[in-house]
Write a protein that holds these residues in place. Structure first.
Motif, PDB file in Angstrom:
ATOM      1  N   HIS A  94      25.382  26.846  -3.989  1.00 18.19           N
ATOM      2  CA  HIS A  94      25.233  27.292  -2.613  1.00 18.19           C
ATOM      3  C   HIS A  94      25.927  26.283  -1.708  1.00 18.19           C
ATOM      4  O   HIS A  94      25.573  25.114  -1.705  1.00 18.19           O
ATOM      5  CB  HIS A  94      23.749  27.413  -2.250  1.00 18.19           C
ATOM      6  CG  HIS A  94      23.537  28.383  -1.134  1.00 18.19           C
ATOM      7  ND1 HIS A  94      23.773  29.731  -1.280  1.00 18.19           N
ATOM      8  CD2 HIS A  94      23.153  28.212   0.145  1.00 18.19           C
ATOM      9  CE1 HIS A  94      23.520  30.345  -0.145  1.00 18.19           C
ATOM     10  NE2 HIS A  94      23.151  29.447   0.738  1.00 18.19           N
ATOM     11  N   ASN A  95      26.905  26.770  -0.940  1.00 18.98           N
ATOM     12  CA  ASN A  95      27.803  25.864  -0.224  1.00 18.98           C
ATOM     13  C   ASN A  95      28.527  25.006  -1.269  1.00 18.98           C
ATOM     14  O   ASN A  95      28.466  23.774  -1.248  1.00 18.98           O
ATOM     15  CB  ASN A  95      27.045  24.995   0.779  1.00 18.98           C
ATOM     16  CG  ASN A  95      27.980  24.431   1.830  1.00 18.98           C
ATOM     17  OD1 ASN A  95      29.194  24.668   1.776  1.00 18.98           O
ATOM     18  ND2 ASN A  95      27.441  23.697   2.778  1.00 18.98           N
ATOM     19  N   ALA A  96      29.237  25.675  -2.163  1.00 17.86           N
ATOM     20  CA  ALA A  96      29.781  25.044  -3.370  1.00 17.86           C
ATOM     21  C   ALA A  96      30.745  23.904  -3.091  1.00 17.86           C
ATOM     22  O   ALA A  96      30.850  22.972  -3.881  1.00 17.86           O
ATOM     23  CB  ALA A  96      30.478  26.106  -4.232  1.00 17.86           C
ATOM     24  N   ARG A  97      31.425  23.968  -1.960  1.00 16.27           N
ATOM     25  CA  ARG A  97      32.366  22.883  -1.668  1.00 16.27           C
ATOM     26  C   ARG A  97      31.654  21.547  -1.563  1.00 16.27           C
ATOM     27  O   ARG A  97      32.199  20.508  -1.883  1.00 16.27           O
ATOM     28  CB  ARG A  97      33.098  23.145  -0.343  1.00 16.27           C
ATOM     29  CG  ARG A  97      34.001  24.322  -0.391  1.00 16.27           C
ATOM     30  CD  ARG A  97      34.211  24.857   1.012  1.00 16.27           C
ATOM     31  NE  ARG A  97      35.081  24.013   1.806  1.00 16.27           N
ATOM     32  CZ  ARG A  97      36.407  24.082   1.755  1.00 16.27           C
ATOM     33  NH1 ARG A  97      36.992  24.922   0.934  1.00 16.27           N
ATOM     34  NH2 ARG A  97      37.142  23.310   2.511  1.00 16.27           N
ATOM     35  N   PHE A  98      30.444  21.581  -1.073  1.00 11.62           N
ATOM     36  CA  PHE A  98      29.653  20.352  -0.926  1.00 11.62           C
ATOM     37  C   PHE A  98      29.385  19.732  -2.300  1.00 11.62           C
ATOM     38  O   PHE A  98      29.733  18.587  -2.561  1.00 11.62           O
ATOM     39  CB  PHE A  98      28.330  20.686  -0.220  1.00 11.62           C
ATOM     40  CG  PHE A  98      27.417  19.502  -0.036  1.00 11.62           C
ATOM     41  CD1 PHE A  98      27.505  18.710   1.100  1.00 11.62           C
ATOM     42  CD2 PHE A  98      26.461  19.193  -0.995  1.00 11.62           C
ATOM     43  CE1 PHE A  98      26.666  17.616   1.268  1.00 11.62           C
ATOM     44  CE2 PHE A  98      25.615  18.103  -0.832  1.00 11.62           C
ATOM     45  CZ  PHE A  98      25.715  17.315   0.303  1.00 11.62           C
ATOM     46  N   ASP A  99      28.791  20.516  -3.194  1.00  9.32           N
ATOM     47  CA  ASP A  99      28.461  20.003  -4.526  1.00  9.32           C
ATOM     48  C   ASP A  99      29.719  19.596  -5.282  1.00  9.32           C
ATOM     49  O   ASP A  99      29.771  18.558  -5.940  1.00  9.32           O
ATOM     50  CB  ASP A  99      27.695  21.061  -5.323  1.00  9.32           C
ATOM     51  CG  ASP A  99      26.410  21.455  -4.624  1.00  9.32           C
ATOM     52  OD1 ASP A  99      26.461  22.411  -3.814  1.00  9.32           O
ATOM     53  OD2 ASP A  99      25.382  20.801  -4.843  1.00  9.32           O
ATOM     54  N   TYR A 100      30.746  20.435  -5.144  1.00  6.24           N
ATOM     55  CA  TYR A 100      31.980  20.179  -5.878  1.00  6.24           C
ATOM     56  C   TYR A 100      32.624  18.881  -5.415  1.00  6.24           C
ATOM     57  O   TYR A 100      33.075  18.075  -6.229  1.00  6.24           O
ATOM     58  CB  TYR A 100      32.942  21.355  -5.694  1.00  6.24           C
ATOM     59  CG  TYR A 100      34.262  21.200  -6.411  1.00  6.24           C
ATOM     60  CD1 TYR A 100      34.299  20.897  -7.772  1.00  6.24           C
ATOM     61  CD2 TYR A 100      35.467  21.364  -5.736  1.00  6.24           C
ATOM     62  CE1 TYR A 100      35.512  20.758  -8.434  1.00  6.24           C
ATOM     63  CE2 TYR A 100      36.679  21.233  -6.385  1.00  6.24           C
ATOM     64  CZ  TYR A 100      36.697  20.929  -7.738  1.00  6.24           C
ATOM     65  OH  TYR A 100      37.896  20.791  -8.397  1.00  6.24           O
ATOM     66  N   SER A 101      32.658  18.652  -4.097  1.00 10.77           N
ATOM     67  CA  SER A 101      33.336  17.442  -3.636  1.00 10.77           C
ATOM     68  C   SER A 101      32.547  16.190  -4.022  1.00 10.77           C
ATOM     69  O   SER A 101      33.134  15.162  -4.332  1.00 10.77           O
ATOM     70  CB  SER A 101      33.628  17.491  -2.136  1.00 10.77           C
ATOM     71  OG  SER A 101      32.464  17.738  -1.439  1.00 10.77           O
ATOM     72  N   PHE A 102      31.204  16.263  -4.019  1.00  8.26           N
ATOM     73  CA  PHE A 102      30.416  15.118  -4.479  1.00  8.26           C
ATOM     74  C   PHE A 102      30.666  14.843  -5.960  1.00  8.26           C
ATOM     75  O   PHE A 102      30.839  13.697  -6.375  1.00  8.26           O
ATOM     76  CB  PHE A 102      28.919  15.348  -4.238  1.00  8.26           C
ATOM     77  CG  PHE A 102      28.453  14.757  -2.939  1.00  8.26           C
ATOM     78  CD1 PHE A 102      28.005  13.447  -2.870  1.00  8.26           C
ATOM     79  CD2 PHE A 102      28.490  15.505  -1.775  1.00  8.26           C
ATOM     80  CE1 PHE A 102      27.592  12.882  -1.669  1.00  8.26           C
ATOM     81  CE2 PHE A 102      28.083  14.954  -0.569  1.00  8.26           C
ATOM     82  CZ  PHE A 102      27.629  13.647  -0.512  1.00  8.26           C
ATOM     83  N   LEU A 103      30.708  15.911  -6.726  1.00  4.78           N
ATOM     84  CA  LEU A 103      30.914  15.764  -8.166  1.00  4.78           C
ATOM     85  C   LEU A 103      32.306  15.186  -8.449  1.00  4.78           C
ATOM     86  O   LEU A 103      32.469  14.267  -9.246  1.00  4.78           O
ATOM     87  CB  LEU A 103      30.755  17.136  -8.820  1.00  4.78           C
ATOM     88  CG  LEU A 103      30.285  17.185 -10.266  1.00  4.78           C
ATOM     89  CD1 LEU A 103      29.001  16.397 -10.458  1.00  4.78           C
ATOM     90  CD2 LEU A 103      30.082  18.649 -10.683  1.00  4.78           C
ATOM     91  N   ARG A 104      33.291  15.746  -7.764  1.00  3.31           N
ATOM     92  CA  ARG A 104      34.665  15.281  -7.938  1.00  3.31           C
ATOM     93  C   ARG A 104      34.802  13.802  -7.601  1.00  3.31           C
ATOM     94  O   ARG A 104      35.427  13.035  -8.317  1.00  3.31           O
ATOM     95  CB  ARG A 104      35.603  16.094  -7.035  1.00  3.31           C
ATOM     96  CG  ARG A 104      36.661  16.844  -7.816  1.00  3.31           C
ATOM     97  CD  ARG A 104      37.568  17.623  -6.899  1.00  3.31           C
ATOM     98  NE  ARG A 104      38.757  16.846  -6.527  1.00  3.31           N
ATOM     99  CZ  ARG A 104      39.709  16.474  -7.374  1.00  3.31           C
ATOM    100  NH1 ARG A 104      39.630  16.781  -8.643  1.00  3.31           N
ATOM    101  NH2 ARG A 104      40.757  15.798  -6.958  1.00  3.31           N
TER     102      ARG A 104
END
Ligand code: ZN
Length: 462
Positions: free
Chosen positions: A90-100
């Motif tokens: 949910h709000n995938a860009r947030f999780d993705y950028s933290f993970l990246r």
């Protein structure tokens, strides 16, 4: 068998992916609509968790003290996530950028396609005003045990996914998924239909946030390319990410060319005061060195000097009197000019600089004042402000652009009065009152008017 989907949720110490850290990761691997494996771990962020975040997530420093650091789990998590498997969040860009960013700090370049359930919800139910996870779950009567704990959020997401699959026809559902993958780099709150009409022509664009709050104004010779580029680099860049998170609405104005775009941008940034524009925001008051003819030293003046006739020369555009003095002092030192004769220091007779051999002696008659003035003005020449070369107002014709657009800009003494799309309308602007002198407009106009024909401009004095 279809490719696995990874439902994922992170808890963090804040919202900035390059500075804040992950405190919890939970993920669920789904293959062919069946959950096959789960992952869940608290992560020691190595920094304190702010109190307001602890309150929201229920995760505090004590709980994290014995948890592994990200680098401890990076390798096994990387393996578990697999290659090229889509992340659903949910709000995938947030999780993705933290993970990246977390992987990047351990020397890993992790990339994955993302599927954002917030955007998916907006696509499936555009009539609904709210698409935060809590609101969506409530609409679908999905129970959630503890909000903002990663494992519970992931389970809720999976429940939501199944609810959607059951509720929508295969056709609607797979179309929504396909569209979402196509637009996956776009900000979560932005309706991608707004981007379909973006032209590849010059102009200015506006990003608005919630309640039409102006976030950002930019300009480009290619609106489409520039706007889309904002959404392609946000994983590494805090500012771009904050912007992408907040955009709700985009608007633009086409211009006939680069000059119109730059003038309009400078003007709009000052009138709209978008919160993410730092550089052009202030209406900068001009401070300059005025060297009257016949005088042996310059005087510091500020205000609308350039719009009035003057006898002498102006040197430099400075943000403050201090900047102006520092610049003149440096030039004096480099050229062995007398700081006392220039008015930078007080005193009579031999100046302190000359005792150090840093002044050729205009203060004690070793150099005549006219010779000193000439040397000083030569040293300052590179800073000299161009006098307005026309008797009064001018109209600058720009274009036609590739799309056939033409614009007439009205300018007077380096001040921008406005633009119009016909000569007739532009002539009405010639009656407008002169705005305050603006350093940004001066710089833009000076650059373009040096070689107008190179920029496809035609200048007509009135
Ligand atoms: Zn001296």
């Amino acid at each position: 068998m279809t490719a696995p989907l990874i439902f994922i949720d992170l808890e963090t110490t804040g919202t900035r992916a390059t500075r804040d850290r992950i405190t919890e990761i939970a993920a669920l691997k789904v293959i062919d609509d069946q959950p096959v494996d789960g992952w869940s771990s608290l992560i020691n962020p190595g920094i304190r968790v702010p109190a307001n975040i602890s309150q929201l997530t229920g995760i505090n420093d004590d709980m994290l003290a014995d948890a592994p650091y990200f680098e401890d789990i990076a390798e096994s998590l990387r393996e578990w996530l697999g290659d090229g498997h889509t992340l659903v969040a949910h709000n995938a860009r947030f999780d993705y950028s933290f993970l990246r960013n977390a992987f990047k700090r351990t020397g890993n370049d992790y990339r994955a396609p993302i599927m954002c359930t917030l955007r998916l919800s907006r696509r499936l139910a555009p009539q609904e005003p709210q698409h935060n996870l809590k609101a969506i779950l409530a609409r679908h009567a999905i129970e959630q045990t503890r909000a903002h704990r990663a494992e519970d959020d992931v389970n809720a997401l999976w429940a939501l996914w199944k609810t959607w699959q059951a509720r929508y026809s295969d056709e609607v559902w797979s179309y929504a998924l396909a569209e979402e993958l196509r637009h996956r780099t776009l900000p979560a709150h932005l309706d991608s239909r707004q981007l379909t009409d973006l032209p590849e022509s010059p102009g200015v664009y506006f990003f608005y946030g919630h309640n039409r709050l102006p976030l950002y104004v930019g300009k480009s010779v290619n609106l489409r390319r520039r706007v889309l580029s904002h959404f392609q680099r946000d994983y590494q860049d805090n500012k771009a990410m904050r912007l992408a998170q907040q955009i709700h609405h985009i608007e633009w104005e086409e211009t006939a060319g680069d000059l119109g775009a730059q003038l309009r941008e400078a003007q709009l940034v000052k009138s709209l005061m978008p919160i993410m524009n730092r550089q052009l925001r202030k209406q900068r008051k001009l401070t300059t060195w005025y060297w009257p003819s016949q005088a042996s030293q310059p005087a510091l003046i500020s205000g609308d000097v350039l719009t009035k006739p003057y006898d002498g020369a102006l040197y430099g555009l400075f943000r403050s009197a201090k900047d102006a003095k520092d610049t003149l002092r440096t030039i004096a030192e480099e050229n062995k000019l007398c700081p006392q004769v220039l008015g930078l220091t007080k005193g009579k007779g031999r100046c302190f600089a000359s005792q150090l051999g840093k002044c050729l002696g205009a203060c004690q008659g070793k150099e005549t004042l006219p010779a000193h003035t000439q040397r000083a003005q030569e040293a300052l020449a590179q800073l000299q402000i161009k006098a307005w070369p026309w008797p009064g107002r001018i109209i600058i014709q720009e274009g036609p652009s590739a799309s056939g657009k033409r614009t007439w800009h009205v300018v007077d003494h380096w001040c921008y009065l406005g633009s119009a799309d016909t000569l007739k309308k532009a002539q009405l602007l010639t009656q407008a009152t002169l705005p305050a002198f603006d350093v940004d407009s001066y710089r833009i106009l000076n650059r373009f008017l040096r070689t107008p024909e190179q920029h496809g401009l035609r200048v007509k004095a009135l």
